[in-house]
Structure formats: structure tokens, C-alpha cells
Scaffold this active site. Structure first.
Site, PDB file in Angstrom:
ATOM      1  N   ASP A   1     -21.867 -32.233 -28.546  1.00 30.63           N
ATOM      2  CA  ASP A   1     -22.106 -31.285 -27.359  1.00 30.63           C
ATOM      3  C   ASP A   1     -23.384 -30.870 -26.875  1.00 30.63           C
ATOM      4  O   ASP A   1     -24.181 -31.106 -27.707  1.00 30.63           O
ATOM      5  CB  ASP A   1     -21.198 -29.907 -27.387  1.00 30.63           C
ATOM      6  CG  ASP A   1     -19.675 -30.266 -27.302  1.00 30.63           C
ATOM      7  OD1 ASP A   1     -19.299 -31.319 -27.455  1.00 30.63           O
ATOM      8  OD2 ASP A   1     -18.957 -29.172 -27.257  1.00 30.63           O
TER       9      ASP A   1
ATOM     10  N   HIS B   1     -19.261 -32.216 -19.599  1.00 37.56           N
ATOM     11  CA  HIS B   1     -19.351 -30.753 -20.624  1.00 37.56           C
ATOM     12  C   HIS B   1     -19.859 -29.775 -19.653  1.00 37.56           C
ATOM     13  O   HIS B   1     -20.635 -28.973 -19.889  1.00 37.56           O
ATOM     14  CB  HIS B   1     -20.106 -31.084 -21.636  1.00 37.56           C
ATOM     15  CG  HIS B   1     -20.276 -29.834 -22.621  1.00 37.56           C
ATOM     16  ND1 HIS B   1     -19.053 -29.237 -23.268  1.00 37.56           N
ATOM     17  CD2 HIS B   1     -21.209 -29.225 -23.091  1.00 37.56           C
ATOM     18  CE1 HIS B   1     -19.340 -28.161 -23.920  1.00 37.56           C
ATOM     19  NE2 HIS B   1     -20.606 -28.047 -23.821  1.00 37.56           N
TER      20      HIS B   1
ATOM     21  N   HIS C   1     -23.654 -25.916 -17.904  1.00 42.58           N
ATOM     22  CA  HIS C   1     -23.294 -25.191 -19.047  1.00 42.58           C
ATOM     23  C   HIS C   1     -23.237 -23.591 -19.061  1.00 42.58           C
ATOM     24  O   HIS C   1     -23.553 -22.777 -20.069  1.00 42.58           O
ATOM     25  CB  HIS C   1     -24.207 -25.556 -20.291  1.00 42.58           C
ATOM     26  CG  HIS C   1     -23.446 -25.323 -21.683  1.00 42.58           C
ATOM     27  ND1 HIS C   1     -23.724 -24.309 -22.549  1.00 42.58           N
ATOM     28  CD2 HIS C   1     -22.558 -26.247 -22.464  1.00 42.58           C
ATOM     29  CE1 HIS C   1     -23.209 -24.435 -23.659  1.00 42.58           C
ATOM     30  NE2 HIS C   1     -22.526 -25.674 -23.569  1.00 42.58           N
TER      31      HIS C   1
ATOM     32  N   HIS D   1     -23.325 -30.695 -32.673  1.00 42.53           N
ATOM     33  CA  HIS D   1     -24.217 -30.701 -31.491  1.00 42.53           C
ATOM     34  C   HIS D   1     -25.711 -31.521 -31.591  1.00 42.53           C
ATOM     35  O   HIS D   1     -26.096 -31.639 -32.904  1.00 42.53           O
ATOM     36  CB  HIS D   1     -24.646 -29.236 -31.230  1.00 42.53           C
ATOM     37  CG  HIS D   1     -23.755 -28.359 -31.020  1.00 42.53           C
ATOM     38  ND1 HIS D   1     -22.751 -27.862 -31.636  1.00 42.53           N
ATOM     39  CD2 HIS D   1     -23.028 -27.727 -29.585  1.00 42.53           C
ATOM     40  CE1 HIS D   1     -21.698 -27.170 -31.289  1.00 42.53           C
ATOM     41  NE2 HIS D   1     -22.151 -26.936 -29.925  1.00 42.53           N
TER      42      HIS D   1
END
Length: 213
Positions: free
Chosen positions: A35, A86, A90, A181
């Protein structure tokens, strides 16, 4: 330490076509997912490592960063990785009305489409936040959410030795979707140590399907 996410037991009861928490386990497959990229320093290093071991993964990308670093996304697609949505900024979805959540995904899908020509991409919300409104919308409109069954906890910023020891002690099992990540060197350096061990034990690592089951 339990590396299953708190919401896993509930979400695993939902249809895979709506929320996927596990992948197919045939051949001992595990699924690395990353991510918060693309990131100009760390993501290319991660791609180098995956290529070295002939491993494919799935990347859930932030729209603003896609605009900044398109060449990194081009490389992901060219090397056979799955790219997912995603959100655009964010932002924490808990604070957003549904219309703004959907706009975050719409803007990012438009960007992703220019790399793989797919009209819609699988989604993962920031921090994995899911509420009833979003779940119902996705169920009614055929959107596929990807969650995870194994949380590396790399975002807690442990030391390299602590992260490796934890993942070695409780390695992902066949079918696990692993959350990591690519916005720091933690996951990269841990995988540099662990991937040869896991592959030597017969584990396989695949990208998630671009479409829901």
C-alpha cells in the site's frame, strides 16, 4: 502476537466477489500486497527485489502519487504486477461522506486506466476502513474490495531485526493476503532476508487476480 486483522473474522463471511480476504492456496501460494505507493526511492528497489526472485505482487496505489511517478507504475504493469486503487489522497474515509469516498476512487481509476486500459480496478480503502454505506454501494455496483488476512505491522516501524523475527516466527500461510507498505525500506529489507527462505521452503508468491472471483 496475532497477525490476523481485527475485522478479518467478520469480513471473511462476506462473498469474495465483494470483499476478498484470502487468495487461492493451490501450489502453496501467498499474496504480497503493498500500500501507499508509488514512491520514487523505495518502490523501484522493491521491484528490483521481486524481479530478482521472480515474484509477482499487488500494489494498491494513491492517485496523487501515480501522477507524480508514472514511470514506476508503468514498470509495475510491464513486469506483471497487479495495480489497484488505494484512493486519490489517502484521506481517512471515516471522516468523508460516501460521495467523497467514491470520488476518491473514481479519480484514481481514471489514472490507472491509462496504464492498463482497464475501466475499473480493485480497491483498498485507506487504513482498511469499511462502513456499511461503502459496502452496500460496492455490492450494488460490482466493485471489488481487497482486504488482507495477514498484517505484517510494518507501519508500526519496528526495527529490522524485530520485523524479521516476527515474520519468521509466524510466516504467512498458503492463501494469505499479506499487508505490507512500499513507502519505507522496512518491508524491502525484511523481504530481502525472508523471501529466499520462504521460496526455499516451497512457498510461492503471486499477484492477485485483476477481477474478483
Amino acid at each position: 502476537m496475532n497477525l490476523k486483522p481485527k475485522k478479518y473474522e467478520l469480513l471473511r463471511l462476506l462473498p469474495d466477489a465483494l470483499v476478498q480476504t484470502h487468495g487461492a492456496s493451490d501450489g502453496g501460494a501467498r499474496y504480497l500486497t503493498f500500500d501507499d505507493g508509488p514512491e520514487p526511492e523505495y518502490t523501484p528497489r522493491l521491484l528490483d527485489l521481486l524481479a530478482e526472485h521472480r515474484v509477482h505482487a499487488s500494489f494498491f496505489l494513491i492517485g496523487e502519487r501515480i501522477e507524480q511517478y508514472p514511470a514506476v507504475v508503468e514498470r509495475m504493469v510491464a513486469e506483471g504486477h497487479m495495480i489497484g486503487n488505494h484512493s486519490y489522497t489517502h484521506r481517512l474515509f471515516k471522516s468523508l461522506p460516501l460521495s467523497e469516498q467514491l470520488e476518491e476512487f473514481r479519480r484514481t481509476d481514471e489514472l490507472l486506466r491509462s496504464f492498463d486500459a482497464r475501466p475499473r480496478h480493485r480497491v483498498r480503502t485507506p487504513q482498511g476502513y469499511l462502513d456499511t454505506r461503502l459496502l452496500l454501494y460496492c455490492a450494488c455496483h460490482g466493485h471489488s474490495i481487497v482486504y488482507w488476512s495477514y498484517d505484517s505491522l510494518d507501519y508500526q516501524k519496528p526495527s529490522h531485526d524485530a520485523l524479521v523475527a516476527r515474520l519468521r516466527e509466524q510466516p504467512p500461510r498458503a492463501g494469505d493476503i499479506v499487508l505490507m507498505h512500499d513507502d519505507s525500506d522496512l518491508a524491502i529489507d525484511a523481504l530481502r532476508t525472508l523471501l529466499p527462505e520462504w521460496l526455499g521452503e516451497g512457498h510461492a508468491f503471486r499477484a492477485l487476480a485483476e477481477d474478483a472471483a
